[in-house]
Design a protein around this motif. Structure first.
Motif, PDB file in Angstrom:
ATOM      1  N   PHE A  30     -29.947  27.161 -15.025  1.00  7.50           N
ATOM      2  CA  PHE A  30     -29.896  26.270 -14.137  1.00  7.50           C
ATOM      3  C   PHE A  30     -31.101  26.025 -13.341  1.00  7.50           C
ATOM      4  CE2 PHE A  30     -25.870  28.107 -14.452  1.00  7.50           C
ATOM      5  CZ  PHE A  30     -24.998  27.057 -14.877  1.00  7.50           C
ATOM      6  N   GLY A  31     -32.028  26.785 -14.024  1.00 11.19           N
ATOM      7  CA  GLY A  31     -33.537  26.915 -13.616  1.00 11.19           C
ATOM      8  C   GLY A  31     -33.844  28.458 -12.811  1.00 11.19           C
ATOM      9  N   ALA A  32     -34.768  28.307 -12.003  1.00 11.44           N
ATOM     10  CA  ALA A  32     -35.438  29.489 -11.414  1.00 11.44           C
ATOM     11  C   ALA A  32     -34.751  29.895  -9.969  1.00 11.44           C
ATOM     12  CB  ALA A  32     -36.804  29.466 -11.483  1.00 11.44           C
ATOM     13  N   LEU A  50     -32.246  38.477  -1.823  1.00  6.87           N
ATOM     14  CA  LEU A  50     -32.727  37.225  -2.410  1.00  6.87           C
ATOM     15  C   LEU A  50     -33.053  36.312  -0.989  1.00  6.87           C
ATOM     16  CD1 LEU A  50     -33.463  35.218  -4.504  1.00  6.87           C
ATOM     17  CD2 LEU A  50     -31.164  34.322  -4.469  1.00  6.87           C
ATOM     18  N   ALA A  51     -34.163  36.018  -0.742  1.00  3.20           N
ATOM     19  CA  ALA A  51     -34.561  34.927   0.252  1.00  3.20           C
ATOM     20  C   ALA A  51     -34.210  33.583  -0.067  1.00  3.20           C
ATOM     21  CB  ALA A  51     -36.230  34.977   0.342  1.00  3.20           C
ATOM     22  N   ARG A  52     -33.338  33.096   0.474  1.00  5.14           N
ATOM     23  CA  ARG A  52     -32.538  31.747   0.230  1.00  5.14           C
ATOM     24  C   ARG A  52     -33.600  30.737   0.181  1.00  5.14           C
ATOM     25  NH1 ARG A  52     -29.291  31.644   4.150  1.00  5.14           N
ATOM     26  NH2 ARG A  52     -27.243  32.174   2.902  1.00  5.14           N
ATOM     27  N   HIS A  53     -34.585  30.621   1.150  1.00  4.56           N
ATOM     28  CA  HIS A  53     -35.513  29.632   1.186  1.00  4.56           C
ATOM     29  C   HIS A  53     -36.821  29.949   0.702  1.00  4.56           C
ATOM     30  CE1 HIS A  53     -33.152  27.330   4.270  1.00  4.56           C
ATOM     31  NE2 HIS A  53     -32.812  28.596   4.677  1.00  4.56           N
ATOM     32  N   GLY A  54     -36.935  31.009  -0.112  1.00  3.12           N
ATOM     33  CA  GLY A  54     -38.250  31.503  -0.793  1.00  3.12           C
ATOM     34  C   GLY A  54     -38.902  32.348   0.336  1.00  3.12           C
ATOM     35  N   HIS A  55     -39.739  33.004  -0.290  1.00  2.00           N
ATOM     36  CA  HIS A  55     -40.657  33.887   0.489  1.00  2.00           C
ATOM     37  C   HIS A  55     -42.241  33.756   0.330  1.00  2.00           C
ATOM     38  CE1 HIS A  55     -42.100  37.060   3.077  1.00  2.00           C
ATOM     39  NE2 HIS A  55     -42.515  37.798   2.281  1.00  2.00           N
ATOM     40  N   HIS A  62     -31.463  21.372   1.362  1.00  2.51           N
ATOM     41  CA  HIS A  62     -30.877  20.445   0.336  1.00  2.51           C
ATOM     42  C   HIS A  62     -31.702  20.637  -1.053  1.00  2.51           C
ATOM     43  CE1 HIS A  62     -34.506  18.258   1.904  1.00  2.51           C
ATOM     44  NE2 HIS A  62     -34.170  17.435   0.830  1.00  2.51           N
ATOM     45  N   ARG A  63     -32.804  21.386  -0.854  1.00  6.37           N
ATOM     46  CA  ARG A  63     -33.721  21.677  -2.089  1.00  6.37           C
ATOM     47  C   ARG A  63     -33.611  22.919  -2.749  1.00  6.37           C
ATOM     48  NH1 ARG A  63     -35.281  17.468  -4.813  1.00  6.37           N
ATOM     49  NH2 ARG A  63     -36.878  18.704  -5.570  1.00  6.37           N
ATOM     50  N   ILE A  64     -32.667  23.792  -2.263  1.00  6.52           N
ATOM     51  CA  ILE A  64     -32.494  25.098  -2.852  1.00  6.52           C
ATOM     52  C   ILE A  64     -31.594  25.047  -3.945  1.00  6.52           C
ATOM     53  CG2 ILE A  64     -30.802  27.282  -2.044  1.00  6.52           C
ATOM     54  CD1 ILE A  64     -31.882  27.005   0.687  1.00  6.52           C
ATOM     55  N   ASN A  65     -31.917  25.924  -5.095  1.00  8.99           N
ATOM     56  CA  ASN A  65     -31.235  25.856  -6.145  1.00  8.99           C
ATOM     57  C   ASN A  65     -30.049  26.794  -6.004  1.00  8.99           C
ATOM     58  OD1 ASN A  65     -30.176  25.821  -8.856  1.00  8.99           O
ATOM     59  ND2 ASN A  65     -32.246  25.842  -9.810  1.00  8.99           N
ATOM     60  N   TYR A  66     -29.086  26.394  -5.398  1.00 11.49           N
ATOM     61  CA  TYR A  66     -27.812  27.436  -5.169  1.00 11.49           C
ATOM     62  C   TYR A  66     -27.312  27.982  -6.293  1.00 11.49           C
ATOM     63  CZ  TYR A  66     -28.080  25.657  -0.403  1.00 11.49           C
ATOM     64  OH  TYR A  66     -28.533  25.115   0.822  1.00 11.49           O
ATOM     65  N   ARG A  67     -27.305  27.083  -7.536  1.00  8.48           N
ATOM     66  CA  ARG A  67     -26.547  27.634  -8.939  1.00  8.48           C
ATOM     67  C   ARG A  67     -27.419  28.702  -9.333  1.00  8.48           C
ATOM     68  NH1 ARG A  67     -24.696  22.735 -12.531  1.00  8.48           N
ATOM     69  NH2 ARG A  67     -26.893  22.175 -12.516  1.00  8.48           N
ATOM     70  N   ALA A  68     -28.905  28.397  -9.383  1.00  6.21           N
ATOM     71  CA  ALA A  68     -29.701  29.443  -9.946  1.00  6.21           C
ATOM     72  C   ALA A  68     -29.613  30.807  -9.188  1.00  6.21           C
ATOM     73  CB  ALA A  68     -31.116  28.930 -10.019  1.00  6.21           C
ATOM     74  N   ASN A  69     -29.555  30.607  -7.739  1.00  6.87           N
ATOM     75  CA  ASN A  69     -29.603  31.917  -6.980  1.00  6.87           C
ATOM     76  C   ASN A  69     -28.118  32.865  -7.220  1.00  6.87           C
ATOM     77  OD1 ASN A  69     -31.849  30.992  -5.524  1.00  6.87           O
ATOM     78  ND2 ASN A  69     -30.887  30.349  -3.775  1.00  6.87           N
ATOM     79  N   LEU A  70     -27.158  32.106  -7.133  1.00 14.22           N
ATOM     80  CA  LEU A  70     -25.878  32.792  -7.375  1.00 14.22           C
ATOM     81  C   LEU A  70     -25.835  33.419  -8.911  1.00 14.22           C
ATOM     82  CD1 LEU A  70     -23.654  33.397  -5.095  1.00 14.22           C
ATOM     83  CD2 LEU A  70     -25.302  31.449  -4.579  1.00 14.22           C
ATOM     84  N   TRP A  71     -26.287  32.567  -9.649  1.00 17.88           N
ATOM     85  CA  TRP A  71     -25.887  33.033 -11.139  1.00 17.88           C
ATOM     86  C   TRP A  71     -26.897  34.187 -11.242  1.00 17.88           C
ATOM     87  CZ3 TRP A  71     -23.194  30.937 -15.088  1.00 17.88           C
ATOM     88  CH2 TRP A  71     -23.286  31.278 -16.486  1.00 17.88           C
ATOM     89  N   ALA A  72     -28.201  34.231 -11.095  1.00 20.64           N
ATOM     90  CA  ALA A  72     -29.221  35.338 -11.107  1.00 20.64           C
ATOM     91  C   ALA A  72     -28.825  36.440 -10.638  1.00 20.64           C
ATOM     92  CB  ALA A  72     -30.558  34.795 -10.627  1.00 20.64           C
ATOM     93  N   LEU A  73     -28.178  36.478  -9.195  1.00 17.55           N
ATOM     94  CA  LEU A  73     -27.762  37.603  -8.636  1.00 17.55           C
ATOM     95  C   LEU A  73     -26.641  38.240  -9.351  1.00 17.55           C
ATOM     96  CD1 LEU A  73     -27.414  36.431  -4.834  1.00 17.55           C
ATOM     97  CD2 LEU A  73     -29.156  38.199  -5.858  1.00 17.55           C
ATOM     98  N   LYS A  74     -25.581  37.427  -9.877  1.00 15.95           N
ATOM     99  CA  LYS A  74     -24.429  38.055 -10.727  1.00 15.95           C
ATOM    100  C   LYS A  74     -25.187  38.813 -11.922  1.00 15.95           C
ATOM    101  CE  LYS A  74     -19.866  37.717 -12.317  1.00 15.95           C
ATOM    102  NZ  LYS A  74     -18.709  36.841 -12.512  1.00 15.95           N
ATOM    103  N   GLU A  75     -25.982  38.173 -12.666  1.00 20.59           N
ATOM    104  CA  GLU A  75     -26.961  38.476 -13.792  1.00 20.59           C
ATOM    105  C   GLU A  75     -27.362  39.901 -13.419  1.00 20.59           C
ATOM    106  OE1 GLU A  75     -27.179  37.360 -17.180  1.00 20.59           O
ATOM    107  OE2 GLU A  75     -25.168  36.883 -16.520  1.00 20.59           O
ATOM    108  N   ALA A  76     -28.242  39.910 -12.163  1.00 19.80           N
ATOM    109  CA  ALA A  76     -28.627  41.154 -11.894  1.00 19.80           C
ATOM    110  C   ALA A  76     -27.980  42.429 -11.531  1.00 19.80           C
ATOM    111  CB  ALA A  76     -29.773  40.923 -10.597  1.00 19.80           C
TER     112      ALA A  76
END
Length: 246
Positions: A30-32, A50-55, A62-76
């Motif tokens: 789903f991207g980065a 993970l910094a939700r809004h970036g660091h 509304h611009r946060i890639n929520y899917r990528a965030n959750l997917w990446a956390l599970k993969e990690a």
């Protein structure tokens, strides 16, 4: 021990005290994600941050890639998620500096991609979502807040709005009628996506301002930033207690 992921919101773009072992720049279908996932030790426990809004803080809700965030956390390797959210207080008990561990939410957002089942590549699963937050994680957060002597509510209804603007007084009045105790901008689709991935999820909400129309003075970003600074030590101490007892 359970590997917890902490998603830091506004005011928590880095986790002071984290002994870093790796910074993972993961790609997903789903991207980065918003930022590198930081793996390390905090309060004697392995943790992912993970910094939700970036660091630095740069991504509007509304611009946060929520899917990528959750997917990446599970993969990690995340096995549970604690989300830290800065919110506005609607219920009279939810004054500035108050903590809440919500038990319910209402989604007022629009146009956000809110599921991993977006195309026909896999069978759709209609997840059970009557109780969106994990009871065990909520209990652990409440126990930690009590041990820290924090003013907190053990339940509340989180209303998630689109942002990035703050709400009108009429919108907050509507949310009051709907039964909302708090207002934030990032609770959904994050909570639902965690459920789709089978990740226990709970929210640690810090009230940083009275919601629109509930104060005699306009909402000030300076006041919000002051409330964030005042509350972050308690946030970190609360997280440390939860992780140490995991």
């Amino acid at each position: 021990m359970t590997v917890h992921a902490i998603i830091g919101g506004t005011g928590l773009t880095q986790l002071e005290g984290l002994t870093l072992s790796a910074a993972l720049n993961l790609d997903t279908p789903f991207g980065a994600p918003s930022a590198a996932i930081l793996r390390g030790n905090y309060a004697g426990a392995e943790v992912l941050f993970l910094a939700r809004h970036g660091h630095p803080h740069r991504l509007a809700p509304h611009r946060i890639n929520y899917r990528a965030n959750l997917w990446a956390l599970k993969e990690a390797g995340a096995e549970a998620v604690i989300a830290v959210n800065a919110v506005g207080g609607i219920h009279p008990d939810m004054g500035t500096g108050h903590f809440c561990v919500p038990h319910q939410l209402i989604d007022y957002t629009s146009g956000r991609v809110n599921t991993f089942y977006e195309d026909d590549t896999q069978a759709v699963e209609h997840i059970e979502f009557a109780d969106p937050y994990d009871a065990g994680l909520r209990a652990a957060l409440c126990a930690a807040l009590a041990a820290e002597g924090c003013a907190y509510s053990s339940q509340g209804v989180y209303g998630c709005t689109q942002g990035p603007r703050l709400e009108t007084a009429a919108e907050i009045a509507r949310m009051q009628r709907d039964g909302c105790d708090l207002v934030g901008m990032t609770g959904m689709p994050e909570t639902g996506l965690a459920r789709e991935l089978g990740l226990p999820y709970a929210c640690l909400a810090l009230v940083v301002n009275p919601a629109a129309g509930l104060s005699s003075t306009p909402i000030s970003m300076a006041d919000i930033e002051q409330a964030l600074r005042a509350g972050m030590d308690q946030v970190r101490a609360t997280l440390a207690r939860v992780l140490a007892g995991a």
